[in-house]
Design an enzyme around this catalytic site. Structure first.
Site, PDB file in Angstrom:
ATOM      1  N   GLU A  42       0.958  -0.947  -0.669  1.00  0.00           N
ATOM      2  CA  GLU A  42      -0.380  -0.274  -0.015  1.00  0.00           C
ATOM      3  C   GLU A  42       0.801   1.010   0.209  1.00  0.00           C
ATOM      4  O   GLU A  42       1.390   1.418   0.856  1.00  0.00           O
ATOM      5  CB  GLU A  42      -0.838  -0.254   0.781  1.00  0.00           C
ATOM      6  N   CYS A  64      -2.255   9.503   1.976  1.00  0.00           N
ATOM      7  CA  CYS A  64      -2.093   8.553   0.756  1.00  0.00           C
ATOM      8  C   CYS A  64      -2.744   9.285  -0.141  1.00  0.00           C
ATOM      9  O   CYS A  64      -2.411   8.617  -1.068  1.00  0.00           O
ATOM     10  CB  CYS A  64      -1.514   7.096   1.259  1.00  0.00           C
TER      11      CYS A  64
HETATM   12  P1  NAP Z   1       8.442   4.968   4.283  1.00  0.00           P
HETATM   13  O1  NAP Z   1       9.438   5.997   4.845  1.00  0.00           O
HETATM   14  O2  NAP Z   1       8.087   4.452   3.266  1.00  0.00           O
HETATM   15  O3  NAP Z   1       8.223   4.229   5.816  1.00  0.00           O
HETATM   16  C1  NAP Z   1       7.297   4.128   5.932  1.00  0.00           C
HETATM   17  C2  NAP Z   1       7.536   2.545   6.656  1.00  0.00           C
HETATM   18  O4  NAP Z   1       8.431   1.938   6.403  1.00  0.00           O
HETATM   19  C3  NAP Z   1       8.002   2.899   7.979  1.00  0.00           C
HETATM   20  O5  NAP Z   1       7.793   1.917   9.000  1.00  0.00           O
HETATM   21  C4  NAP Z   1       9.562   2.947   7.774  1.00  0.00           C
HETATM   22  O6  NAP Z   1       9.989   2.715   9.007  1.00  0.00           O
HETATM   23  C5  NAP Z   1       9.760   1.681   6.955  1.00  0.00           C
HETATM   24  N1  NAP Z   1      10.795   1.617   5.499  1.00  0.00           N
HETATM   25  C6  NAP Z   1      11.048   2.282   4.861  1.00  0.00           C
HETATM   26  N2  NAP Z   1      11.946   2.189   4.227  1.00  0.00           N
HETATM   27  C7  NAP Z   1      12.536   0.672   4.243  1.00  0.00           C
HETATM   28  C8  NAP Z   1      13.313   0.391   4.384  1.00  0.00           C
HETATM   29  N3  NAP Z   1      14.315   0.180   3.184  1.00  0.00           N
HETATM   30  N4  NAP Z   1      13.087  -1.570   4.609  1.00  0.00           N
HETATM   31  C9  NAP Z   1      12.819  -1.586   5.164  1.00  0.00           C
HETATM   32  N5  NAP Z   1      11.782  -1.240   6.028  1.00  0.00           N
HETATM   33  C10 NAP Z   1      11.779   0.305   5.548  1.00  0.00           C
HETATM   34  O7  NAP Z   1       6.996   6.162   4.479  1.00  0.00           O
HETATM   35  P2  NAP Z   1       6.879   7.351   5.196  1.00  0.00           P
HETATM   36  O8  NAP Z   1       7.356   8.152   5.060  1.00  0.00           O
HETATM   37  O9  NAP Z   1       6.069   6.811   6.621  1.00  0.00           O
HETATM   38  O10 NAP Z   1       5.153   7.888   5.086  1.00  0.00           O
HETATM   39  C11 NAP Z   1       4.455   7.842   3.805  1.00  0.00           C
HETATM   40  C12 NAP Z   1       4.372   7.629   2.437  1.00  0.00           C
HETATM   41  O11 NAP Z   1       3.078   6.604   3.079  1.00  0.00           O
HETATM   42  C13 NAP Z   1       3.189   7.938   1.604  1.00  0.00           C
HETATM   43  O12 NAP Z   1       4.343   7.914   0.568  1.00  0.00           O
HETATM   44  C14 NAP Z   1       2.405   7.742   1.955  1.00  0.00           C
HETATM   45  O13 NAP Z   1       1.161   8.046   0.490  1.00  0.00           O
HETATM   46  C15 NAP Z   1       2.205   5.863   2.142  1.00  0.00           C
HETATM   47  N6  NAP Z   1       1.461   5.075   2.226  1.00  0.00           N
HETATM   48  C16 NAP Z   1      -0.086   4.395   1.751  1.00  0.00           C
HETATM   49  C17 NAP Z   1      -1.136   4.275   1.965  1.00  0.00           C
HETATM   50  C18 NAP Z   1      -1.761   2.951   1.442  1.00  0.00           C
HETATM   51  O14 NAP Z   1      -2.714   2.591   1.719  1.00  0.00           O
HETATM   52  N7  NAP Z   1      -1.747   3.678   0.219  1.00  0.00           N
HETATM   53  C19 NAP Z   1      -1.145   4.722   3.799  1.00  0.00           C
HETATM   54  C20 NAP Z   1      -0.789   5.523   4.669  1.00  0.00           C
HETATM   55  C21 NAP Z   1       0.915   5.904   3.642  1.00  0.00           C
HETATM   56  P3  NAP Z   1      11.307   4.013   9.620  1.00  0.00           P
HETATM   57  O15 NAP Z   1      10.734   4.720  10.125  1.00  0.00           O
HETATM   58  O16 NAP Z   1      12.246   3.259  10.868  1.00  0.00           O
HETATM   59  O17 NAP Z   1      11.732   4.357   7.627  1.00  0.00           O
END
Ligand code: NAP
Length: 490
Positions: A257, A291
């Site tokens: 997602e 998102c």
């Molecule tokens: P993010 O940086 O990708 O972080 C999301 C989760 O992934 C966090 O727990 C993060 O851990 C972990 N993570 C990031 N890179 C990783 C890697 N290389 N390996 C393992 N884990 C990793 O995203 P965000 O900035 O927190 O959230 C915003 C994004 O999420 C936006 O793009 C938004 O659109 C999307 N989102 C999508 C939905 C949906 O249902 N489609 C819902 C909500 C949000 P750390 O925090 O420790 O880095």
């Protein structure tokens, strides 16, 4: 306003899994940090798990699965339903922890906790119906499909909906008989702990739901671990690509997602008295950090000037303030890093020819506040044309007609959701069918409900969470067939 509201909240004081919730210990890696974005004050920090602790947590989860898989739906529902009740009963402290850690306005935070409660209650009640054996009608004999759990599922979750994201996997997947180990985002450790604690209080056996404070590298190793049978991630495209690649290499089922840049299509027969307040809500809810928020406002030429003027006036009226104060209409962004990233994106967009119709700067006050912003004149080739803006920045486009609106909506790397605004509902449905996303809404913004599937296509990911499709994501759909009196091969 309660003076103590921004003080440290000791949500983890009595958690039983001491090594999982230990506050930062010198010498241990520390990426789990609560910082209040309202004032920039560091609230609390937590050490990462060691590899040995992580291995023990997975062992405990795998052991738990062996008994949980054999529990009846009623036995599972007793625990998940109780967790739903606890979410409702503890709405105030849970909401305050969320507001403290990521700045969500307190009214929205309460709404998220209540919604999380409804999700848990819904799957406690309906999981058995969704997963009941389905009779098939083969040409000979009889056959049915049955659903059985897969095992330990690894969840990776973002900070923007600290409890809803957890409920969205816990409700369906635990009721299906799976168990969860979950890596929450580094900036919401107290929310992560609070949710785990809530399940334990609801009577969850040890290992049913385990919060993991781990690094990205450790997350990769969790995906590799043979005791893990599936991976669900909500987050950015980069995180999704990295974890999905790892899951693929291990031939493990996954759901992703990811981000979105949803179109908000305004056609010439739209009722602007209805549309403008939803445009504001759709872009500004959760300070724009959703998102499926409305991000690209695609408006037909005949309404564009009026729409822009009214949208601008409505956004200008928002008042920044303390997110713990119910009167505040504009909260901070989740972190200073998120604000700096958004400011950089706006600068690049303007440098490449976009015009600022409103805002564009940080607000001159303590905390991570961004002015509500509208960018216009965004041409293909400008990074803003394709990128996701995760905050209070609206991208506005003018189009000649419905066909141009659909073409522009589809000219995106994302495909999460979108909405269309018009009085002619048949036309709205027709436009909705032509837009290439996972979800479309007519005269309403893109939103989630406990019983409906949520998810996207293209760079917005694959698979669905919630609804019938969501609960089927991590179950084995097994065919069982019986053909009476079938002759043995000669
Ligand atoms: P993010 O940086 O990708 O972080 C999301 C989760 O992934 C966090 O727990 C993060 O851990 C972990 N993570 C990031 N890179 C990783 C890697 N290389 N390996 C393992 N884990 C990793 O995203 P965000 O900035 O927190 O959230 C915003 C994004 O999420 C936006 O793009 C938004 O659109 C999307 N989102 C999508 C939905 C949906 O249902 N489609 C819902 C909500 C949000 P750390 O925090 O420790 O880095």
């Amino acid at each position: 306003m309660d003076e103590n509201a921004h003080q440290q909240l000791n949500v983890c004081e009595r958690a039983p899994l001491v090594w999982l919730v230990r506050r930062h210990v010198k010498g241990h890696a520390m990426t789990y940090q609560s910082t209040n974005p309202f004032n920039g004050i560091a609230v609390d920090s937590f050490s990462q798990m060691t590899d040995k602790q992580l291995d023990a947590a997975i062992t405990t989860a795998a052991t738990c699965f062996e008994s949980w898989r054999n529990k009846s739906y009623a036995e599972r529902a007793a625990i998940i339903g109780k967790a739903a009740g606890l979410l409702h009963a503890k709405v105030e402290p849970l909401a305050r922890t969320m507001t403290l850690e990521m700045g969500k306005r307190i009214g929205e935070a309460r709404g998220e906790v209540e919604f999380s409660s409804r999700i848990m209650a819904y799957y406690a009640k309906n999981a058995e119906r969704f997963l009941a054996p389905v009779e098939l009608h083969p040409t000979a004999g009889e056959a049915h499909m049955e659903s059985s759990p897969l095992g330990v599922i690894f969840g990776v979750e973002p900070w923007n909906f600290p409890y809803y994201q957890l409920a969205r996997i816990a409700g369906p997947h635990l009721m299906a008989g799976n168990v969860l180990v979950v890596k929450h985002a580094g900036i919401v450790p107290q929310c992560a702990i609070a949710f785990e604690k809530l399940l334990i209080e609801a009577g969850a056996p040890v290992g049913l739901y385990t919060n993991l404070f781990i690094s990205h590298e450790q997350a990769n190793r969790v995906v590799d671990d043979p005791r893990i049978k599936g991976v669900c991630l909500t987050g950015s495209v980069a995180a999704g690509a990295s974890i999905a690649e790892r899951a693929g290499r291990n031939l493990k089922i996954s759901s992703m997602e990811l981000g979105g840049s949803d179109a908000f299509i305004v056609l010439e027969d739209a009722d602007l008295d209805h549309t403008i307040p939803w445009a504001v809500w759709g872009r500004m809810y959760n300070t724009g950090q959703t998102c499926c928020a409305a991000k690209r406002f695609i408006v037909v030429e005949s309404l564009a000037d009026t729409f822009l003027a009214r949208f601008k006036t409505a956004l200008e009226a928002l008042q920044p303030g303390d997110p713990m104060d119910e009167a505040t209409t504009l909260g901070p962004m989740s972190s200073e890093a998120a604000l700096l990233q958004l400011l950089k994106q706006v600068k690049v967009a303007v440098d490449k020819g976009a015009k600022l119709a409103l805002g564009g700067k940080r607000i001159d006050r303590a905390g991570s506040y961004m002015e509500p912003t509208i960018l216009t004149d965004i041409k293909p080739g400008n990074p803003a044309f394709r990128d996701e803006f995760f905050g209070p920045v609206a991208l506005m486009f003018r189009v000649k007609n419905e066909d141009e609106a659909v073409a522009l909506a589809n000219d995106s790397d994302f495909g999460l959701g979108g909405s269309v605004w018009c009085k002619d509902i048949a036309r709205g449905k027709r436009v909705a069918s032509r837009v290439e996303t996972g979800m479309m809404f007519i005269n309403n913004i893109d939103w989630s409900d406990a019983e409906l599937p949520f998810g996207g296509i293209k760079n917005s990911g694959y698979g669905r969470e919630l609804g019938d499709m969501g609960i089927q994501q991590f179950v084995n759909k097994k065919l069982v067939r019986y053909v009476p009196a079938m002759k043995a091969p000669a």
